[in-house]
Design a protein around this motif. Sequence first.
Motif, PDB file in Angstrom:
ATOM      1  N   ARG A  65       1.213  -1.429   0.000  1.00 12.87           N
ATOM      2  CA  ARG A  65      -0.448  -0.155  -0.352  1.00 12.87           C
ATOM      3  C   ARG A  65       1.128   1.206   0.011  1.00 12.87           C
ATOM      4  NH1 ARG A  65      -2.412  -3.786   3.622  1.00 12.87           N
ATOM      5  NH2 ARG A  65      -1.398  -2.247   5.677  1.00 12.87           N
ATOM      6  N   THR A  67       1.067   5.555  -0.146  1.00 14.85           N
ATOM      7  CA  THR A  67       0.422   6.537   0.263  1.00 14.85           C
ATOM      8  C   THR A  67       1.027   7.629  -0.234  1.00 14.85           C
ATOM      9  OG1 THR A  67      -0.723   5.931   2.066  1.00 14.85           O
ATOM     10  CG2 THR A  67      -0.928   8.100   1.387  1.00 14.85           C
ATOM     11  N   GLU A  78      -5.159  16.986  -2.813  1.00 14.95           N
ATOM     12  CA  GLU A  78      -5.627  15.179  -3.293  1.00 14.95           C
ATOM     13  C   GLU A  78      -4.619  14.749  -4.443  1.00 14.95           C
ATOM     14  OE1 GLU A  78      -9.848  13.868  -4.271  1.00 14.95           O
ATOM     15  OE2 GLU A  78     -10.083  14.077  -1.890  1.00 14.95           O
ATOM     16  N   GLU A 102      -1.645  -1.177  -4.396  1.00 14.18           N
ATOM     17  CA  GLU A 102      -2.788  -0.080  -4.023  1.00 14.18           C
ATOM     18  C   GLU A 102      -2.053   1.398  -3.818  1.00 14.18           C
ATOM     19  OE1 GLU A 102      -5.404  -0.086  -0.237  1.00 14.18           O
ATOM     20  OE2 GLU A 102      -6.111  -1.450  -0.748  1.00 14.18           O
ATOM     21  N   LEU A 103      -2.665   1.779  -4.994  1.00 14.34           N
ATOM     22  CA  LEU A 103      -2.521   3.834  -4.450  1.00 14.34           C
ATOM     23  C   LEU A 103      -3.418   4.228  -3.369  1.00 14.34           C
ATOM     24  CD1 LEU A 103      -0.831   4.590  -7.797  1.00 14.34           C
ATOM     25  CD2 LEU A 103       0.034   4.564  -5.748  1.00 14.34           C
ATOM     26  N   ARG A 104      -2.405   5.168  -2.465  1.00 14.38           N
ATOM     27  CA  ARG A 104      -3.486   5.481  -1.447  1.00 14.38           C
ATOM     28  C   ARG A 104      -3.900   6.938  -1.505  1.00 14.38           C
ATOM     29  NH1 ARG A 104      -4.330   1.684   3.837  1.00 14.38           N
ATOM     30  NH2 ARG A 104      -5.832   0.004   3.244  1.00 14.38           N
ATOM     31  N   GLN A 105      -4.717   7.807  -1.470  1.00 18.90           N
ATOM     32  CA  GLN A 105      -4.532   8.831  -1.236  1.00 18.90           C
ATOM     33  C   GLN A 105      -4.600   9.828   0.339  1.00 18.90           C
ATOM     34  OE1 GLN A 105      -5.461  11.713  -2.753  1.00 18.90           O
ATOM     35  NE2 GLN A 105      -6.696  10.623  -5.169  1.00 18.90           N
ATOM     36  N   GLN A 107      -4.662  11.197   3.762  1.00 22.54           N
ATOM     37  CA  GLN A 107      -5.597  11.643   5.097  1.00 22.54           C
ATOM     38  C   GLN A 107      -5.184  12.703   6.069  1.00 22.54           C
ATOM     39  OE1 GLN A 107      -8.877   9.738   4.126  1.00 22.54           O
ATOM     40  NE2 GLN A 107      -8.114   8.905   2.964  1.00 22.54           N
ATOM     41  N   ASP A 181      -8.651   7.590  11.345  1.00 24.52           N
ATOM     42  CA  ASP A 181      -8.402   6.542  11.333  1.00 24.52           C
ATOM     43  C   ASP A 181      -6.849   6.537  12.174  1.00 24.52           C
ATOM     44  OD1 ASP A 181      -6.232   8.121  10.158  1.00 24.52           O
ATOM     45  OD2 ASP A 181      -5.610   6.304   8.336  1.00 24.52           O
ATOM     46  N   GLU A 193      -1.465   4.484   8.929  1.00 21.31           N
ATOM     47  CA  GLU A 193      -0.732   4.884   7.490  1.00 21.31           C
ATOM     48  C   GLU A 193      -0.633   5.979   6.339  1.00 21.31           C
ATOM     49  OE1 GLU A 193      -1.628   0.974   4.728  1.00 21.31           O
ATOM     50  OE2 GLU A 193      -0.528   0.211   6.915  1.00 21.31           O
ATOM     51  N   SER A 194      -2.390   6.073   6.526  1.00 12.58           N
ATOM     52  CA  SER A 194      -1.799   6.877   4.896  1.00 12.58           C
ATOM     53  C   SER A 194      -2.315   8.746   5.446  1.00 12.58           C
ATOM     54  CB  SER A 194      -3.050   7.149   3.963  1.00 12.58           C
ATOM     55  OG  SER A 194      -2.673   5.204   3.504  1.00 12.58           O
ATOM     56  N   SER A 195      -2.002   8.436   6.903  1.00 12.29           N
ATOM     57  CA  SER A 195      -2.688  10.346   7.824  1.00 12.29           C
ATOM     58  C   SER A 195      -1.763  10.923   7.895  1.00 12.29           C
ATOM     59  CB  SER A 195      -3.069  10.037   9.196  1.00 12.29           C
ATOM     60  OG  SER A 195      -4.709   9.626   8.843  1.00 12.29           O
TER      61      SER A 195
END
Length: 212
Positions: A65, A67, A78, A102-105, A107, A181, A193-195
């Motif tokens: 994953r 981000t 974004e 998996e690419l994530r935006q 947060q 999260d 992890e994406s924040s």
Amino acid sequence: IAPGSGTGGRSAETVDELRRRMVADLRSRRSAVSEEDYEQAVRQTPGLCIHKVRAVADEQQNLVRITVKCHTEDNRPELPACYLEQIKRRLDDYRMIATRIELRQPQYVPVDVTAVVHVRNYYENARAEITDMLRRELDYITSDHSFGETIRFTELYRKLETMQCVDSVYMLSMQPAPGTDATLQGADIVLGESSLCHLGRLTLEINTSLAH
């Protein structure tokens, strides 16, 4: 004298066993590049201006994953569709065969702060100075802080307590905004992890104290 028959050992690997072992090796993290390698690959995507990247490997799902936050005038951006497409193309060529990406935006988590502070009576701008310090220390978006870091209560308390305008700190608390999260662990806040965090609602009570 002829040697005796051998004992122990094992039979030669069959073709089917070899195939299964090769598939298992491909799925193993030993065969894959590291999270740092994925992060470096994203940062070096041609034509893109990348600010922050974090890759997290999920060995059970054979998934990485990632981000990504881009440089932009927007304070909480974004990732644009064109960035997603270019990064996906680069990582499709870069990743190991059995690894999914998996690419994530990003947060963005507001952190609400409540504080009661006694300030020295000759500081006229104490409220503004304290507010600026809290905003700066909780700015994980434009600073060098990465995704998923922990906000340490003791560090923030010490920063506040040692300000020149502050005589003493009567009370300080932090709370992540609901629906994010981020989680509380004791007095600390652990970001997902994406924040990335920023100062949310500030409730600041200022009392004047005589300097010692």
